[in-house]
Scaffold this motif. Sequence first.
Motif, mmCIF file in Angstrom:
data_model
loop_
_atom_site.group_PDB
_atom_site.id
_atom_site.type_symbol
_atom_site.label_atom_id
_atom_site.label_comp_id
_atom_site.label_asym_id
_atom_site.label_seq_id
_atom_site.Cartn_x
_atom_site.Cartn_y
_atom_site.Cartn_z
ATOM 1 N N LEU A 204 41.858 46.922 33.255
ATOM 2 C CA LEU A 204 41.975 47.485 34.609
ATOM 3 C C LEU A 204 40.924 46.890 35.540
ATOM 4 O O LEU A 204 41.212 46.524 36.675
ATOM 5 C CB LEU A 204 41.824 49.008 34.576
ATOM 6 N N ASN A 205 39.707 46.759 35.031
ATOM 7 C CA ASN A 205 38.648 46.201 35.864
ATOM 8 C C ASN A 205 38.927 44.745 36.224
ATOM 9 O O ASN A 205 38.730 44.327 37.363
ATOM 10 C CB ASN A 205 37.297 46.325 35.160
ATOM 11 N N GLN A 206 39.411 43.975 35.230
ATOM 12 C CA GLN A 206 39.698 42.565 35.518
ATOM 13 C C GLN A 206 40.867 42.436 36.475
ATOM 14 O O GLN A 206 40.885 41.569 37.338
ATOM 15 C CB GLN A 206 39.984 41.815 34.222
ATOM 16 N N ALA A 207 41.851 43.305 36.312
ATOM 17 C CA ALA A 207 43.020 43.253 37.191
ATOM 18 C C ALA A 207 42.591 43.535 38.624
ATOM 19 O O ALA A 207 43.037 42.884 39.567
ATOM 20 C CB ALA A 207 44.068 44.255 36.737
ATOM 21 N N ARG A 208 41.684 44.497 38.782
ATOM 22 C CA ARG A 208 41.261 44.803 40.142
ATOM 23 C C ARG A 208 40.474 43.646 40.744
ATOM 24 O O ARG A 208 40.678 43.281 41.898
ATOM 25 C CB ARG A 208 40.430 46.075 40.197
ATOM 26 N N GLU A 209 39.611 43.041 39.926
ATOM 27 C CA GLU A 209 38.877 41.849 40.399
ATOM 28 C C GLU A 209 39.845 40.769 40.847
ATOM 29 O O GLU A 209 39.610 40.062 41.815
ATOM 30 C CB GLU A 209 38.024 41.269 39.262
ATOM 31 N N ALA A 210 40.942 40.625 40.089
ATOM 32 C CA ALA A 210 41.907 39.563 40.384
ATOM 33 C C ALA A 210 42.753 39.895 41.608
ATOM 34 O O ALA A 210 43.593 39.104 42.007
ATOM 35 C CB ALA A 210 42.807 39.333 39.174
ATOM 36 N N GLY A 211 42.568 41.064 42.188
ATOM 37 C CA GLY A 211 43.281 41.388 43.421
ATOM 38 C C GLY A 211 44.450 42.337 43.224
ATOM 39 O O GLY A 211 45.137 42.671 44.171
ATOM 40 N N TYR A 212 44.727 42.792 41.978
ATOM 41 C CA TYR A 212 45.786 43.790 41.803
ATOM 42 C C TYR A 212 45.263 45.145 42.256
ATOM 43 O O TYR A 212 44.112 45.486 41.997
ATOM 44 C CB TYR A 212 46.193 43.908 40.322
ATOM 45 N N TYR A 213 46.143 45.898 42.926
ATOM 46 C CA TYR A 213 45.705 47.200 43.404
ATOM 47 C C TYR A 213 46.335 48.341 42.604
ATOM 48 O O TYR A 213 45.979 49.488 42.784
ATOM 49 C CB TYR A 213 46.021 47.375 44.888
ATOM 50 N N ASP A 214 47.295 48.015 41.724
ATOM 51 C CA ASP A 214 47.995 49.086 41.006
ATOM 52 C C ASP A 214 47.236 49.451 39.733
ATOM 53 O O ASP A 214 47.776 49.429 38.639
ATOM 54 C CB ASP A 214 49.423 48.656 40.680
ATOM 55 N N CYS A 215 45.965 49.751 39.866
ATOM 56 C CA CYS A 215 45.104 49.941 38.695
ATOM 57 C C CYS A 215 44.846 51.423 38.444
ATOM 58 O O CYS A 215 43.784 51.946 38.778
ATOM 59 C CB CYS A 215 43.799 49.185 38.881
ATOM 60 N N THR A 216 45.820 52.103 37.866
ATOM 61 C CA THR A 216 45.637 53.515 37.523
ATOM 62 C C THR A 216 45.607 53.664 36.010
ATOM 63 O O THR A 216 46.094 52.789 35.311
ATOM 64 C CB THR A 216 46.780 54.384 38.087
ATOM 65 N N PRO A 217 45.101 54.734 35.463
ATOM 66 C CA PRO A 217 44.498 55.916 36.104
ATOM 67 C C PRO A 217 43.215 55.587 36.868
ATOM 68 O O PRO A 217 42.344 54.900 36.359
ATOM 69 C CB PRO A 217 44.175 56.824 34.911
ATOM 70 N N GLY A 218 43.145 56.082 38.105
ATOM 71 C CA GLY A 218 42.056 55.726 38.996
ATOM 72 C C GLY A 218 40.667 56.024 38.458
ATOM 73 O O GLY A 218 39.720 55.305 38.726
#
Length: 471
Positions: A204-218
Amino acid sequence: MVISSLADSLVRGVETIGDSVSETFFEPVIRLGVTGLARSGKTVFITSLVANLLDRGRMTGLVAQQEGRINAAYLQPQPDDTVPRFDYETHLSALTGPTPHWPDSTRAVSELRLSFKARPAGLLAGLQGPRTVHLDIVDYPGEWLLDLALLDKSYADWSRETLTRIEARSEAAGYLAQVNAADPSGAHDEPTAQALASSFTTYLNQAREAGYYDCTPGRFLLPGDLAGSPVLTFAPLVVSGPSRRRTLQREMERRFEAYKAQVVKPFFRDHFSRIDRQVVLVDALGAIHKGPQAVEDMRRAMADILSAFRPGRNAWLSQLLLGKRVERILFAATKADHLHHAQHPRLTAIIEALTREARDRASFAGARTEALSLASLRATTEELRNHNGTELPCVRGTLLDSGKQAAFYPGELPEDPAHLLGPARNGADRWLGEDYGFMAFAPARLTMKPGDGPPHIRLDRAAQFLIGDRL
Ligand SMILES: Nc1nc2c(ncn2[C@@H]2O[C@H](COP(=O)(O)OP(=O)(O)OP(=O)(O)O)[C@@H](O)[C@H]2O)c(=O)[nH]1
Ligand SMILES: [Mg+2]
């Protein structure tokens, strides 16, 4: 399920009565929610808004101020004893001290109460003396709103959807290998559950770094004091049927339900349901700089975030709200001081288009909405620079990494937002033609006149839309 939602709405009902009694007989309270995705500018926005409401020299767009009806504004202890106070003084001294710097990232909900003594407008002005109006500002991460969608899902559905969505993402390779090797019907043991949860959190952390915003559970990204607790120690499994007792799947399922009941619902019940006015901050320039995929992901995340403001979308939430709804929602593109003002209308058009779908729904539900571009703390000045015979509208500021002064031309935003949103929606991997630069500027060193707050762009317009009618 029925019993728990009944109980929830009862609590809400009693509170509503409490609120309206105190509003009618005592002093009106406006609860302003400030949200946005990570780094969208929430902390700087609240800090500068409060500073500019205390010292209103730069708030001519606030009608009550223009009409001289605000006698005083002052900070007060907030009414909610269990919510951390928004650390206004520390953030303000970071921004306006002798070596100005941006405040640290915040990871939880916080609150601040600002009270006004103001004379009413119009006919009542002569009849009534000044009254007290309280503004409770609540700062919370936009990611928490994305969790609303989990309430409708069973653990099995959530697992399947999540695994399908992340299948093709390189950031998820590690987790996928691990989950494919795990046996959901095997006996539950804590080290396995922890290893899966931690690997999923890493994804989830890497996905958010990569620009994905659908990173749940928040709350996996912003755990605060829940870090390491069982409600955050679950992950999606390859589920093929109902779970059996004492299996890994059964325990994961139980924790998923606990997350919904003990993390997601309390946030909506204790914070979200009490908000009257909302501002949603969007770092549209940052996303444009990252490229089409980031813009498309942001558009989707905004639509998901804003579905929380659409009553009826979720049965549990509708019951909780009992018809109460957010009255006004402002969508604001932040950090507009990265652009010469000639380009601000284009940025506003982009934020309007980005949130169009969601805005239409909210308007339909009776909330007033508005979009604008603002800078909570202006870190640049404008200048025109001659470049090969053409005048380029630039901004000048102190670069964050080197501390050097530089003039910067970020590129020209298209007049028609579709020229950005179209390619983003169609999966383009880079912008055609123009590249959009983005410089990180440090806050400028300020010398403020007495009575003036920190310099901003259109913060007064934002305040007028959000609270002006109640002053
Ligand atoms: N130039 C400029 N930069 C800004 C402005 N507001 C925010 N920023 C930049 O955006 C960053 C994030 O701002 P914050 O207010 O901390 O954002 P946040 O939404 O509270 O972030 P989290 O607490 O991490 O979710 C800051 O560190 C600045 O670099 C602004 O008005 N002008
Ligand atoms: Mg913050």
